[in-house]
Design an enzyme around this catalytic site. Structure first.
Site, PDB file in Angstrom:
ATOM      1  N   ASP A 366       0.906  -1.232   0.359  1.00 40.06           N
ATOM      2  CA  ASP A 366       0.005   0.277   0.448  1.00 40.06           C
ATOM      3  C   ASP A 366       1.083   0.999  -0.081  1.00 40.06           C
ATOM      4  O   ASP A 366       2.098   1.059   0.397  1.00 40.06           O
ATOM      5  CB  ASP A 366      -1.085  -0.201   1.095  1.00 40.06           C
ATOM      6  CG  ASP A 366      -2.085   1.175   1.133  1.00 40.06           C
ATOM      7  OD1 ASP A 366      -2.498   1.738   0.438  1.00 40.06           O
ATOM      8  OD2 ASP A 366      -2.091   1.385   2.515  1.00 40.06           O
ATOM      9  N   ASP A 651      -3.336  -1.761   5.718  1.00 41.67           N
ATOM     10  CA  ASP A 651      -4.079  -1.300   6.717  1.00 41.67           C
ATOM     11  C   ASP A 651      -5.250  -0.801   6.939  1.00 41.67           C
ATOM     12  O   ASP A 651      -5.816  -0.815   8.194  1.00 41.67           O
ATOM     13  CB  ASP A 651      -3.368  -0.023   7.473  1.00 41.67           C
ATOM     14  CG  ASP A 651      -3.153   1.341   6.105  1.00 41.67           C
ATOM     15  OD1 ASP A 651      -4.247   1.440   4.967  1.00 41.67           O
ATOM     16  OD2 ASP A 651      -2.810   2.045   6.660  1.00 41.67           O
ATOM     17  N   ASP A 655      -7.977  -3.830   2.874  1.00 34.94           N
ATOM     18  CA  ASP A 655      -7.222  -4.291   1.584  1.00 34.94           C
ATOM     19  C   ASP A 655      -6.417  -5.942   2.995  1.00 34.94           C
ATOM     20  O   ASP A 655      -5.932  -6.657   2.596  1.00 34.94           O
ATOM     21  CB  ASP A 655      -4.883  -3.504   2.715  1.00 34.94           C
ATOM     22  CG  ASP A 655      -4.980  -2.703   2.377  1.00 34.94           C
ATOM     23  OD1 ASP A 655      -4.791  -2.307   1.306  1.00 34.94           O
ATOM     24  OD2 ASP A 655      -4.845  -1.388   3.256  1.00 34.94           O
TER      25      ASP A 655
END
Length: 935
Positions: A366, A651, A655
């Site tokens: 990410d 996070d 995800d």
């Protein structure tokens, strides 16, 4: 999740939830609904019971083979072996379960810390604070900057409301929220009109549980809690990760290989021994009649005890080939490593992930909060005509006051930790001016007018009153602020701001915008109190242009270097972000992800590809912008089908599916949601990408350590196996008793193997490519070392059996003899010295790193002392008799030969390697000269 509240009138929602917007729910009704809907929490995935976890452990292939070996040992009355194997399995299982249990408790504690939230709610006309878990549908709650939204709800009222939804949608920019009714989206497919709900990112009149209020205030009615929220829906959809890790697969393959080879060899030996027995009994079959035929079999019948002995010997060989200490060593090593990795901010939830992360070949990361700090900061500062450094701020007090007074944001400072309250952009400006006390400055300023920033005016203006003047501060979109300005201050001098100069300033600003920076311009002026500034709405060409700042979410320290280190180790980093393509490319260029045949695409490009096309295309894609949960899942699956071992970082709730599917899911401990942490194998307690690379280094070191003690233990088992076979073929009695082999396998084998499992990580581990998923755990270098050392030690022991070159006396004491004791001790010390050989792979000498693992040296020395003490003082129990000092010196000297021979072979191989390289260089030189001569 089906949600129709975004397109309903707010009064209809009140009626449906039986709530008065001015009073809220009564305590009695709230209690009733809490019982009906349950607490506002996600339903925890059903945890495996202790019995289930034990069952899973005991059904691992290597453990199954050990248990079969124990059962066979019991059947043939080899009770010592059976007890020893069962003890090893029990120890391995206990250690594995305890270490994972501790990590789960640590992860749960981390979740409790981040989920302990109080919410302001309207009950019976009064605002009260209750715990997040007590929120129910129909509750009316109040939110302001810095609050976490506790559940899904429809907006009743809001003021300049912006929300951080990156944990749900992946979008890093704050989302503007407003009142209104949203229509369903209309799509035409194959001539048919289809209506569907807009995605959460487009539902501007809704707030979603788990998101954060960035700025402004809001009042909302709760329409869904717990599992019924958008985040709860995704959390419920997550499957448990049942795929085997690369380590588990490799250990299963190793167990299969050991069982197949040992069974095949033992089977051949059994056939050979049966043939020998039949030949020895001089069998002469008579087929003249049934009676005569049965009578002619009598010599064979009388040989049944010998056949039984042959069967027992062959079964014992299969048992001897199984490395019973291996599961225990793996679990002890993983347990110790989990504790050590916690010190570098890596909390391992599943012990196998310690090693699996070392096999990672692709990191799907990410952006927000992992590669970047998820905290907007001023990156460029342009004041009075040129770019400045932060240290020069004191020369521009008007700009500093503009940042502090023309703002509604706040900073919460706890030690080194800074929390943003309000607009992230305004907080970045306050952080820029951190050497000044903005709170005191605001208290000392009399603000008489403030125009808040909104999407229509695109600027914020504040007027503060001094003794005889008004201070006017304005900040906002560059084109708006430039339009407000008629003058520019350049190095202290006031000059008219011409159209030509505006174009130059806009050109400078565009250069920052290309780098995905958010640019904010500043202007100000002092006017006498006699002017009617408070009623003024239009400021065209009135103010003085002060400058502009470029604001961005900066990279985490060390990220670029960490990505380069990963690339040097053959690990590719891919960025999967919810941000727009331009921002993603700008960050990608800064950290070196794009270029060299790698490109950046949007998720829509991925969605248009078939699974097979994606498997080909993903090799050339480094960045995927506007990523959605299903896009990330498809990317992970495509990479895994290409044979990659994939780590995914994240996070947010968006995800979680990819974290579950990945070989190693890595969640953020600080910014991560509870769902993402529960889906992950590893939690980073510092949220840093650099820590991932450090964890990979540890993982590779652990894998090498597994290889070290597997190499060591298999050598021991092969020696015992070969000696038993040779003894039977050559007509000798079995040289070692059951207690001897048990001592070798548990004591002489165990502690040195553990020491090898804790070998310090070599720096060279990050200079090689990742181990492939399908690669066997025993590589060709290990196989060569195992063959050389087991052959040498076997030859040494056989020479002692045949020729007694150590000069053992024919002393017998009960069941013990000096000949057998010397042979047993020679085996033990040869094995012990071989532990030194197993510390290095390939042709590397053991001496450069000899003293780097002090623990290994101490364990090997202690084990050697234990062997001598056992023989000298506990000989009766071990079928051994005490030996003289001279004999011990000869045994130790002979055992050390395995190191000397090994080093000589490695030296010879190194010389051959250098000669081969030199020859290749020489051939290349001759070839170049030939080409030059021809030209």
């Amino acid at each position: 999740m089906e949600n129709k509240y975004y397109n309903q009138d707010i009064e209809h929602i009140y009626k449906e939830h039986h709530v008065d917007s001015s009073q809220g729910l009564s305590p009695k009704e709230a209690e009733k609904r809490l019982e009906m809907y349950g607490p506002n929490l996600f339903t925890k995935a059903k945890e495996k019971s202790l019995l289930q976890e034990i069952k899973e452990t005991l059904t691992q292939q290597l453990i199954v083979i050990l248990l079969i070996a124990a059962a066979i040992s019991l059947l043939i009355k080899e009770y010592h072996d059976a007890i020893g194997i069962c003890f090893a399995v029990l120890l391995s299982t206990t250690i594995g379960l305890l270490t994972e249990s501790r990590s789960k408790k640590a992860a749960e504690a981390l979740n409790r810390m981040t989920e302990d939230i109080q919410v302001k709610v309207l009950r019976s006309g009064e605002k009260i604070l209750i715990h997040k878990s007590e929120i129910i549908p129909g509750d009316i709650i109040f939110l302001e900057a810095g609050d976490q939204v506790p559940a899904d709800g429809r907006l009743i009222s809001c003021n300049d409301l912006k929300v951080r939804e990156d944990m749900l949608t992946g979008e890093s920019d704050d989302v503007k929220k407003k009142l209104g009714v949203i229509k369903q989206e209309e799509l035409t497919l194959q001539g048919k009109t289809i209506y569907q709900d807009p995605i959460p990112a487009k539902q501007y009149n809704m707030l979603f549980g788990g998101t954060l209020i960035a700025s402004g205030q809001a009042k909302m009615i709760v329409i869904a809690t717990g599992d019924e929220t958008e985040m709860g829906y995704i959390a419920k959809a997550l499957g448990s990760k049942e795929e085997s890790t690369p380590l588990e697969i490799k250990m299963d393959h190793l167990a299969q290989s050991i069982s197949k080879v040992s069974t095949a060899v033992a089977g051949m030996l059994f056939v050979y021994m049966i043939v020998q027995i039949i030949e020895g009994c001089k069998l002469a079959l008579d087929f003249s009649s049934t009676h005569q035929f049965l009578s002619s079999l009598s010599p064979l019948v009388s040989s049944f005890p010998e056949m039984k002995t042959a069967f027992v010997v062959c079964v014992a060989l299969i048992v001897a080939a199984v490395p019973e200490g291996l599961p225990t060593m793996i679990n002890i090593t993983l347990a110790i490593t989990m504790k050590q990795m916690a010190k570098i901010n890596v909390l391992v939830r599943k012990k196998e992930a310690c090693e699996t992360i070392g096999s990672v070949s692709v990191i799907c990361s990410d952006k927000t909060g992992t590669l970047t700090q998820n905290k907007m900061k001023v990156a460029k500062l342009y004041l009075e005509g040129s770019f400045k450094n932060e240290v020069e701020l004191k020369r521009y007090p008007d700009f500093v006051r503009n940042c502090m007074i023309n703002s509604t944001a706040d900073l919460q400072v706890h030690g080194k930790e800074v929390k943003y309250i309000g607009s992230a952009t305004e907080c970045a400006l306050l952080l820029l001016c951190e050497q000044y006390d903005y709170a005191r400055t605001r208290l000392g300023s009399e603000v008489v007018k403030q125009v808040p920033f909104n999407s229509q005016n695109k600027y914020m203006l504040t007027i503060a009153k001094e003794e005889n003047n008004y201070e006017i501060f304005s900040k906002g979109a560059p084109e708006i602020i430039l339009n407000q300005c008629g003058f520019e201050k350049t190095e202290g001098q006031l000059k008219p701001l011409t159209n030509e100069r505006k174009k130059q300033i806009l050109k400078e600003i565009e250069a920052l915008q290309v780098q995905a920076m958010r640019v904010l311009a500043f202007a100000g002026h002092r006017m006498a109190t006699s002017y009617n500034v408070l009623g003024r709405e239009e400021w065209k060409e009135t103010l003085v242009f002060e400058g502009f700042v470029g604001i961005q979410d900066p990279l985490r320290p060390g990220v670029k270097e960490a990505i380069e280190t990963a690339a040097g180790a053959g690990i590719e980093t891919k960025m999967l972000t919810g941000d727009n393509l331009q921002t993603a490319i700008a960050i990608g260029e800064e950290i070196g992800l794009v270029g060299h045949g790698k490109k950046a695409v949007e998720a829509s490009y991925i969605d248009a590809l078939s699974d097979k096309d994606l498997e080909k295309e993903i090799r050339h894609i480094a960045i995927v912008a506007r990523s959605k949960p299903d896009t990330k899942m498809r990317i992970v699956q495509a990479l895994q089908k290409n044979g990659e071992v994939v780590a995914v970082t994240g996070d947010g709730i968006n995800d979680a599916p990819a974290l579950t599917k990945a070989d190693v899911g890595i969640a953020m401990g600080i910014a991560g949601t509870e769902v993402s942490k529960n889906a992950a194998d590893i939690i980073l307690t510092d949220d840093s990408f650099s820590t991932i690379v450090e964890a990979i280094k540890w993982g590779r070191g652990i894998y090498n350590n597994f290889q070290r003690f597997i190499q060591f233990q298999l050598t021991v088992n092969i020696i015992a196996f070969l000696i038993a076979i040779i003894s039977q073929i050559m007509g000798y009695d079995m040289p070692f008793t059951t207690i001897h082999l048990l001592w070798i396998n548990i004591i002489m084998d165990g502690p040195p193997a553990l020491a090898l499992g804790l070998e310090p990580i070599r720096s060279a581990v990050m200079k090689r490519r990742p181990i492939k998923r399908e690669a066997p755990i025993i590589n060709r270098f290990m196989l060569r070392t195992i063959i050389i050392n087991s052959t040498f030690i076997t030859a040494l022991l056989f020479l002692q059996i045949r020729y007694n070159f150590l000069g053992a006396q024919s002393i017998v004491n009960g069941n013990a003899s000096e000949v057998q004791t010397v042979l047993f001790s020679l085996f033990a010390f040869s094995v012990l010295f071989n532990a030194f050989n197993c510390r290095e792979f390939g042709t590397g000498s053991i001496f450069p790193n000899l003293f780097k693992n002090q623990l290994a040296l101490q364990i090997i020395l202690l084990t050697a002392v234990l062997q001598i003490v056992m023989i000298q003082y506990c000989g009766a129990f071990f079928n051994a008799i005490p030996l003289s000092k001279e004999m011990w010196l000869k045994i130790i000297g002979c055992g050390a030969l395995v190191v000397i021979v090994n080093e000589l072979i490695k030296q010879a191989l190194r010389m051959l390697k250098r000669s081969a390289k030199s020859a290749v260089k020489q051939v290349k030189k001759v070839g170049m000269r030939s080409r030059k001569g021809l030209s």
